[in-house]
Scaffold this active site. Structure first.
Site, PDB file in Angstrom:
ATOM      1  N   LYS A  65      56.733 -59.796 -19.981  1.00 39.02           N
ATOM      2  CA  LYS A  65      58.291 -60.034 -20.211  1.00 39.02           C
ATOM      3  C   LYS A  65      59.111 -59.071 -19.472  1.00 39.02           C
ATOM      4  O   LYS A  65      58.721 -57.694 -19.192  1.00 39.02           O
ATOM      5  CB  LYS A  65      58.879 -59.506 -21.757  1.00 39.02           C
ATOM      6  CG  LYS A  65      58.364 -60.698 -22.788  1.00 39.02           C
ATOM      7  CD  LYS A  65      58.725 -60.127 -24.334  1.00 39.02           C
ATOM      8  CE  LYS A  65      60.194 -60.189 -24.696  1.00 39.02           C
ATOM      9  NZ  LYS A  65      60.178 -59.712 -25.956  1.00 39.02           N
TER      10      LYS A  65
HETATM   11  O1  G3P Z   1      62.476 -60.250 -28.935  1.00 42.26           O
HETATM   12  C1  G3P Z   1      63.896 -59.654 -28.966  1.00 42.26           C
HETATM   13  C2  G3P Z   1      64.285 -59.170 -30.245  1.00 42.26           C
HETATM   14  O2  G3P Z   1      63.380 -58.356 -30.773  1.00 42.26           O
HETATM   15  C3  G3P Z   1      65.797 -58.670 -30.244  1.00 42.26           C
HETATM   16  O3  G3P Z   1      65.728 -58.874 -31.347  1.00 42.26           O
HETATM   17  O4  G3P Z   1      66.944 -58.490 -33.668  1.00 42.26           O
HETATM   18  O5  G3P Z   1      66.562 -56.539 -31.959  1.00 42.26           O
HETATM   19  O6  G3P Z   1      68.588 -58.117 -31.737  1.00 42.26           O
HETATM   20  P1  G3P Z   1      67.131 -57.850 -32.173  1.00 42.26           P
END
Ligand code: G3P
Length: 229
Positions: free
Chosen positions: A86
């Site tokens: 990634k």
């Molecule tokens: O994979 C990306 C993700 O972990 C971001 O999610 O919930 O931290 O916005 P969040």
């Protein structure tokens, strides 16, 4: 639709892989530091649980294309099986993606907030793009609309890159991005259980059992007290 677990918690991953149709595991630096142990050991444990055929996503931290590419090669060399690198989409990342595409190292362009970030990553050879749905909504944006625009652009330009939508606050967002054309989504473990749990279903099961027991006694399944045939 493919479903990924957005977590590095090996216990939860083991449970989810046993119960749900899981295509792989996505991690990022915030997720890995939560485990409070050497990150490579965590990733190796995850690989052991999910096997070599499910995808495991690991993020780079470097700022220049060369640093990103070096990290990507390192990640791929340390983790057998289907490992995807990634890289958050910046100008340097686009350059790194072009380099890595030549080396056939699979990449996901992450932390995407605009359709053009996704198109540039796709044109540079990314296998996946990850729009951050809820984070866009939190910035007064519209995460689902961006996913649908990315899907439309990929279709217009015949780009094979897939949308792996990430960052969710609720199940409605997850369903909306599926309808908007995302091929895959990654959800935190808590959300994955919520995809199938519904109180009315639990109540229906109680009713079925009560009616069955009233007629056939205390059988817990159709295997007991079936009578003579
Ligand atoms: O994979 C990306 C993700 O972990 C971001 O999610 O919930 O931290 O916005 P969040």
């Amino acid at each position: 639709m493919r479903l990924y677990v957005d977590s590095a918690d090996v216990k939860q991953i083991a449970h989810l892989v046993e119960y749900f149709p899981i295509a792989g595991v996505t991690t990022n630096p915030s997720i890995l530091v939560k485990e409070k142990r050497p990150y490579l050991a965590v990733l190796k444990d995850i690989r052991e649980i999910i096997g070599e055929d499910r995808e495991l996503f690991v993020q780079t931290l470097g700022e220049t294309a060369d640093e990103m590419a070096e990290e990507a090669r390192f990640i791929i060399s340390k983790l057998p099986g289907k490992t995807i690198v990634k890289i958050p989409v910046t100008e340097e990342a686009i350059k790194a993606m072009k380099m890595l595409a030549q080396e056939k190292i699979p990449v996901l362009g992450t932390a995407i907030y605009t359709p053009f970030q996704a198109v540039m990553a796709a044109k540079a050879g990314a296998k996946y793009v990850a729009p951050y749905v809820n984070r866009m909504d939190n910035l007064n944006g519209n995460g689902v609309k961006v996913v649908s625009e990315i899907a439309k652009l990929f279709s217009i330009y015949h780009l094979k890159t897939e949308i792996l939508a990430a960052s969710f606050k609720n199940i409605q967002q997850a369903m909306d991005v599926c309808l908007a054309g995302a091929e895959a989504l990654t959800l935190s473990p808590d959300f994955i259980g919520k995809l199938v749990s519904y109180p009315a279903t639990v109540n229906d099961i109680k009713d079925f059992k009560a009616q069955w027991t009233a007629q056939f006694g205390s059988a817990h399944s159709v295997l007991g007290n079936y009578g003579e045939v």
